[in-house]
Design a protein around this motif. Structure first.
Motif, PDB file in Angstrom:
ATOM      1  N   GLN A 153      40.507   1.626 -12.115  1.00  6.15           N
ATOM      2  CA  GLN A 153      40.059   1.048 -10.838  1.00  6.15           C
ATOM      3  C   GLN A 153      39.127  -0.133 -11.084  1.00  6.15           C
ATOM      4  O   GLN A 153      39.172  -1.118 -10.337  1.00  6.15           O
ATOM      5  CB  GLN A 153      39.321   2.100 -10.003  1.00  6.15           C
ATOM      6  CG  GLN A 153      40.239   3.085  -9.325  1.00  6.15           C
ATOM      7  CD  GLN A 153      39.452   4.156  -8.574  1.00  6.15           C
ATOM      8  OE1 GLN A 153      38.266   4.363  -8.820  1.00  6.15           O
ATOM      9  NE2 GLN A 153      40.136   4.827  -7.648  1.00  6.15           N
TER      10      GLN A 153
ATOM     11  N   TYR B  44      39.345  -2.363 -13.227  1.00  2.00           N
ATOM     12  CA  TYR B  44      40.147  -3.549 -13.540  1.00  2.00           C
ATOM     13  C   TYR B  44      41.285  -3.749 -12.540  1.00  2.00           C
ATOM     14  O   TYR B  44      42.212  -4.517 -12.789  1.00  2.00           O
ATOM     15  CB  TYR B  44      40.697  -3.451 -14.972  1.00  2.00           C
ATOM     16  CG  TYR B  44      39.581  -3.519 -15.977  1.00  2.00           C
ATOM     17  CD1 TYR B  44      39.053  -4.732 -16.368  1.00  2.00           C
ATOM     18  CD2 TYR B  44      39.027  -2.354 -16.502  1.00  2.00           C
ATOM     19  CE1 TYR B  44      38.006  -4.792 -17.262  1.00  2.00           C
ATOM     20  CE2 TYR B  44      37.971  -2.409 -17.401  1.00  2.00           C
ATOM     21  CZ  TYR B  44      37.462  -3.628 -17.768  1.00  2.00           C
ATOM     22  OH  TYR B  44      36.417  -3.687 -18.654  1.00  2.00           O
ATOM     23  N   SER B  45      41.199  -3.084 -11.393  1.00  2.00           N
ATOM     24  CA  SER B  45      42.195  -3.198 -10.311  1.00  2.00           C
ATOM     25  C   SER B  45      43.603  -2.915 -10.819  1.00  2.00           C
ATOM     26  O   SER B  45      44.556  -3.649 -10.512  1.00  2.00           O
ATOM     27  CB  SER B  45      42.139  -4.585  -9.659  1.00  2.00           C
ATOM     28  OG  SER B  45      40.838  -4.856  -9.211  1.00  2.00           O
TER      29      SER B  45
ATOM     30  N   GLU C  89      46.767  -0.435 -10.823  1.00  2.00           N
ATOM     31  CA  GLU C  89      47.379   0.656 -10.065  1.00  2.00           C
ATOM     32  C   GLU C  89      48.000   1.636 -11.063  1.00  2.00           C
ATOM     33  O   GLU C  89      48.984   1.331 -11.729  1.00  2.00           O
ATOM     34  CB  GLU C  89      48.461   0.124  -9.122  1.00  2.00           C
ATOM     35  CG  GLU C  89      49.076   1.203  -8.275  1.00  2.00           C
ATOM     36  CD  GLU C  89      50.224   0.694  -7.416  1.00  2.00           C
ATOM     37  OE1 GLU C  89      51.162   1.478  -7.197  1.00  2.00           O
ATOM     38  OE2 GLU C  89      50.191  -0.467  -6.992  1.00  2.00           O
TER      39      GLU C  89
ATOM     40  N   LYS D  83      44.663  -8.236 -17.292  1.00  2.00           N
ATOM     41  CA  LYS D  83      43.950  -7.047 -16.816  1.00  2.00           C
ATOM     42  C   LYS D  83      44.292  -5.829 -17.674  1.00  2.00           C
ATOM     43  O   LYS D  83      43.422  -5.019 -17.984  1.00  2.00           O
ATOM     44  CB  LYS D  83      44.300  -6.753 -15.360  1.00  2.00           C
ATOM     45  CG  LYS D  83      43.658  -7.686 -14.373  1.00  2.00           C
ATOM     46  CD  LYS D  83      44.011  -7.277 -12.959  1.00  2.00           C
ATOM     47  CE  LYS D  83      43.395  -8.218 -11.953  1.00  2.00           C
ATOM     48  NZ  LYS D  83      43.745  -7.850 -10.578  1.00  2.00           N
TER      49      LYS D  83
END
Length: 184
Positions: A103, A105-106, A108, A139
């Motif tokens: 989360q 590092y965004s 999914e 990311k």
């Protein structure tokens, strides 16, 4: 007692002729000296030589071990930080920790699968598989690095990328080894 022995020896010498007396007076010290060399000095000398040989062999063995000892000390200083990380992970909920890192590092995360660990020398080794979708490589790389440099012991072992879309986002899975101490 010593006086009697001396008298007996003098009486014995006086009973000998000049030539025999000379042989006894010269031969006795020579015989004593030879006995000393044979029964005292020679064994001590032999023991000293044996001691020196063993001492030299021991010194050679120590010199052969010195590089290994230095290597051991060096390796210990490299392993100790990893062991601290292994000990820290004792009570960690691995799946929750990985999800929270993702989360950050965004990323999914589709699934975090933690396998039953095997134990080797008091260290439990688990395989953690993280499935992800539509993530940029940048990311993903930062996420992997963050787990490997975290206070806990994670080491990535494989990365599978199944596809890349037109925006450069990838899906796939990354596998880590997670290690934690069995005992405190």
């Amino acid at each position: 007692m010593l006086e009697r022995l001396k008298e007996t020896f003098v009486d014995y010498l006086s009973g000998l002729n000049e030539r025999d007396r000379l042989i006894v007076l010269i031969g006795t010290p020579v015989a004593i000296f030879l006995a000393f060399v044979t029964f005292v000095f020679s064994p001590i000398s032999s023991l000293e030589r044996e001691y020196l040989k063993r001492s030299q062999k021991l010194k050679e063995r120590v010199e052969k071990l010195r590089p290994k000892a230095l290597e051991f000390v060096s390796l210990k200083s490299e392993v100790e930080p990893a062991l601290r990380r292994v000990r820290r992970g004792k009570n960690l909920n691995v799946a929750d920790y990985v999800k929270k890192r993702a989360q950050t590092y965004s990323i999914e995360v589709k699934n975090v699968k933690v396998s039953v660990g095997r134990v080797q020398e008091g260290i439990e080794v688990k395989t953690v598989t993280v499935s992800f979708s539509e993530v940029s490589l940048n990311k993903l790389g930062r996420f992997i690095r963050s787990l490997e440099s975290s206070p806990y012991y994670f080491k990535s072992t494989s990365l599978e990328i199944s596809d890349m879309d037109e925006n450069g986002l990838v899906s796939g899975k990354v596998t880590f080894n997670f290690m934690r101490s069995e005992e405190g």
